[in-house]
Design an enzyme around this catalytic site. Structure first.
Site, mmCIF file in Angstrom:
data_model
loop_
_atom_site.group_PDB
_atom_site.id
_atom_site.type_symbol
_atom_site.label_atom_id
_atom_site.label_comp_id
_atom_site.label_asym_id
_atom_site.label_seq_id
_atom_site.Cartn_x
_atom_site.Cartn_y
_atom_site.Cartn_z
ATOM 1 N N ASP A 343 3.295 -11.175 -0.814
ATOM 2 C CA ASP A 343 3.433 -10.848 0.594
ATOM 3 C C ASP A 343 4.721 -11.451 1.143
ATOM 4 O O ASP A 343 5.034 -12.626 0.896
ATOM 5 C CB ASP A 343 2.227 -11.404 1.355
ATOM 6 N N GLU A 379 6.759 -7.535 -1.935
ATOM 7 C CA GLU A 379 6.922 -6.870 -0.650
ATOM 8 C C GLU A 379 8.295 -7.331 -0.167
ATOM 9 O O GLU A 379 8.443 -8.466 0.295
ATOM 10 C CB GLU A 379 5.837 -7.276 0.340
#
Length: 733
Positions: A343, A379
């Site tokens: 993330d 990401e």
């Protein structure tokens, strides 16, 4: 209690079959107490007197799995200098492998008195915190073997443990919303039907339910609020939170592996649940604040925030990086996971200020013999300056390709001037990845993900509808590149519903037949809706759960069929980028590996890309000489394909290319539902592709005559009948 010196490594609580070693890093601590908490809440403090390299440690020969514990740190408290030690706060071990309980947001959790951030709060937080639990590391893996599916054969399915399983009627009620529910045969068979090779689970590291959300009757549903980087989320356990969640997680992985499905974890190493200077003191803040967090240089009361959550992990400090790497290795070696999706990965590369692709973290991953061998998905953005880094990660990494999502959405909703970029995204985004030595599989392609509209909502809403989140519809992305097909939300208009269904098929077929690695969002194949809410991070409710009683059966079967087509034909999952050579061919020269075609059937030339038919295109994929294995494990040599995309609002007649490409073509996919059962179309013929649809054609081959396995044929051979007689028998049987 008998206390032995123990060892400084490994960090955390480690049960060896007899007793437990405890080790905690803190450079600022002046004294450390290990606090053992009994089942009835009685606390026993064990002063740690052994210190090696700022690691405080001991060995307790009588402590067994199930023991709950925490730490109290005595040391300086001076937020202006970045130190926040307070022995009145019971702190969670950063290396706890199991965590019991939840925080209750009592004021004692905070280091200051509400209304006065510069004050000091000395209330005891022990009754209100989560506790570490000593775990039994032993587990019967029953010969577990990782599937190790290569990227080019991978199909990823992003899912939420609770959202996927909470409403599934075949899962026992006590297992719904848990790791055991994910491992249920009904879920596994669904994944296998879709051809899924990897289940990417949204955060399962222990996270904290945010107090401000709880006050609104909401929760931190998605879980991007980590507090324990080694512990599986205890609310996802069907059997308990004093170590049972570890065993249940391992059992889930074992069952998925047995079904040939890898497990990828969405991990949140960029920040923790302790927030900014006004957040609670739960663990890292009170243990060694400056070691674990990026602080503002000229006023260390405050935290650098590249994540939008209040703090950022300090990847400049060796012990923070060690925590991160130890966690990754633990999940691979002890929990048997197959990869990670990071993330806001750009924040991990901020060693100083700018995103540095060769930062310490990436260098460590590169040389690590364990972590470097699993799937690594970034990401590739954060909220800081220069945080959008699609295409800029190191060669062994793959990336969520946000440009793929945006371009494919724009193309199918009919945005002008997207044709060239659509072609690039369809073929693996060579413009982003080829120059850094990467392959098409560096691109994790997706149209929808947990963050944003579901697929059904993407074609049903022009605007977000997040009122249920209690933020005045101001949260979530406002520019969704969506199109409601003529009505906002629910409608009874048959034409609009037909168009929406077709658009969903267009997106799924485009995704699954693009070069790169496709990722499906859970429930998209079922027609799942969130009623236009594109930010359900706080919605632990039927709004965000998968409704298994409302399955769009035709869409499910279509998705499974296209996935099988991809699995059966290596042409759609090439290992290398297309080169398109030769661009200008002499007569009789071999066809290129890819040819772009205009509606007239001629090869595209540069000026065609900006011409009036810029919302429709054909592409020839040369399968000759491409060897591979199909979905049933059979070795194959592939055939040629034609793909026609029409994002216009009216039908387009495409002229098929000359017989140089193939003498005839069979339609195998038409998202408008036309022509699949018709006969082959000859070279130079025409194919009408309806508005907002795509068609996939395969080079026609005559079906092989199946061998006659009948009893009469066998008897004829045994009697010495000639080959011609046997053949005649076969043709009439």
């Amino acid at each position: 209690m008998e206390v032995w010196p123990g060892n400084a490594y490994p960090l955390g609580a480690t049960f060896d079959g007899v007793g437990t070693n405890f080790a905690l890093f803190s450079e600022v601590a002046e004294a450390v107490d290990l606090c053992l908490i009994s089942a009835d809440g009685v606390e026993t403090r064990v002063p740690l007197v052994e210190v090696d390299g700022y690691v405080w440690h001991c060995y307790l020969p009588q402590i067994q799995p199930g023991q709950r514990y925490g730490y109290r740190i005595t040391g300086p408290y001076d937020p202006a200098r970045g130190v926040r030690c307070n022995p009145n706060k019971l702190l969670l071990d950063p290396y706890a492998k199991s965590i019991a309980g939840q925080v209750d947001w009592n004021p004692a959790l905070f280091s200051y008195n509400f209304g006065d951030p510069d004050s000091r709060n000395d209330e005891d937080s022990a009754p209100h915190v989560m506790l570490g639990v000593v775990v039994n590391p032993f587990f019967d893996w029953a010969g577990d073997r990782a599937p190790k599916t290569s990227y080019h054969r991978s199909v990823i399915y992003e899912a939420h443990v609770k959202g996927l399983t909470q409403l599934h009627p075949e899962i026992p009620e006590e297992q719904r919303g848990t790791f055991a529910g994910v491992a249920h045969p009904a879920v596994i068979s669904h994944l296998q039907k879709l051809g899924v090779t990897a289940l990417e689970l949204m955060p399962v590291h222990q996270f904290v339910n945010d107090g401000t959300l709880q006050d609104k009757g909401l929760s931190n549903y998605w879980g991007y609020n980590t507090i324990g980087f080694f512990a599986p989320q205890n609310t996802y356990s069907s059997t308990g939170d004093t170590g049972e969640q570890v065993q249940e997680f391992k059992a889930m992985v074992r069952e998925l592996h047995l079904a040939g499905i890898e497990v990828i974890l969405d991990v949140v190493y960029n920040h923790t649940a302790e927030g900014n200077h006004l957040g609670p003191t739960l663990s890292f803040k009170g243990i060694d604040n400056a070691a674990y967090y990026r602080l503002v240089d000229n006023d260390k009361r405050y935290y650098m925030d590249y994540t939008g959550t209040g703090n950022t992990l300090n990847v400049r400090h060796p012990h923070s990086v060690q925590l991160l790497m130890d966690s990754l290795r633990y999940w691979v070696t002890e929990m048997h996971v197959d990869g990670f999706r990071f993330d806001l990965a750009s924040s991990l590369a901020r060693e100083f200020y700018d995103v540095d692709r060769l930062s310490t973290f990436f260098e460590l991953v590169q040389q690590d013999p364990v972590v470097s061998q699993v799937k690594l998905i970034a990401e590739p953005w954060d909220v800081g300056p220069g945080g959008y880094q699609v295409g800029n990660f190191p060669p062994q990494w793959t990336e969520w390709n946000g440009k793929y999502r945006d371009t494919v959405r724009d193309f199918w909703r009919g945005e002008p001037s997207t044709l060239g970029e659509f072609a690039s995204r369809l073929t693996g985004s060579a413009d982003l990845y080829e120059q850094s030595g990467r392959r098409p599989v560096a691109s994790i392609n997706f149209v929808t993900a947990h963050d944003g509209f579901t697929l059904a909502d993407l074609v049903s809403y022009n605007e977000k509808h997040n009122e249920a989140n209690g933020e005045g519809n101001n949260d979530g992305e406002s520019h969704n590149r969506s199109w409601n097909c003529g009505a906002e939300g629910d409608t009874d208009d048959a034409q609009i519903l037909t168009l929406r269904a077709r658009q969903q098929r267009n997106f799924i077929a485009t995704l699954l037949l693009s070069q790169g690695v496709p990722m499906l969002l859970h429930g998209d194949e079922l027609g799942r809706t969130q009623r236009g809410n594109n930010n359900t991070y706080c919605q632990d409710s039927e709004l965000s759960w998968v409704h298994w009683d409302k399955v769009d059966r035709p869409l499910l079967e279509f998705t499974a069929a296209v996935s099988r087509l991809r699995a059966d034909h290596p042409t759609f999952r090439r290992r290398r980028f297309f080169d398109g050579r030769p661009v200008h061919r002499e007569e009789g020269e071999k066809l290129p590996d890819i040819v772009w075609l205009n509606p007239a059937g001629a090869e595209m030339v540069p000026e065609d890309w900006g011409s009036g038919f810029g919302r429709s295109i054909g592409v020839f994929l040369n399968g000759e000489g491409i060897n591979g294995v199909d979905s049933r494990g059979r070795s194959i040599t592939d055939v040629n394909f034609l793909l026609y995309f029409n994002a216009h609002d009216e039908a387009i007649k495409f002229t098929l290319p000359t017989d140089e490409y193939a003498s005839a073509w069979d339609t195998v996919i038409n998202t408008a539902g036309e022509g699949v059962d018709s006969g082959p179309v000859n070279a130079g013929g025409t194919l009408e592709v309806p508005a907002k649809s795509l068609a996939v054609l395969r080079a026609h081959t005559e079906p092989e005559v199946a061998p006659d396995l009948s009893v009469s044929a066998s008897l004829a051979v045994r009697a010495g009948t000639g080959a011609e007689t046997v053949a005649d028998t076969a043709s009439t049987s």
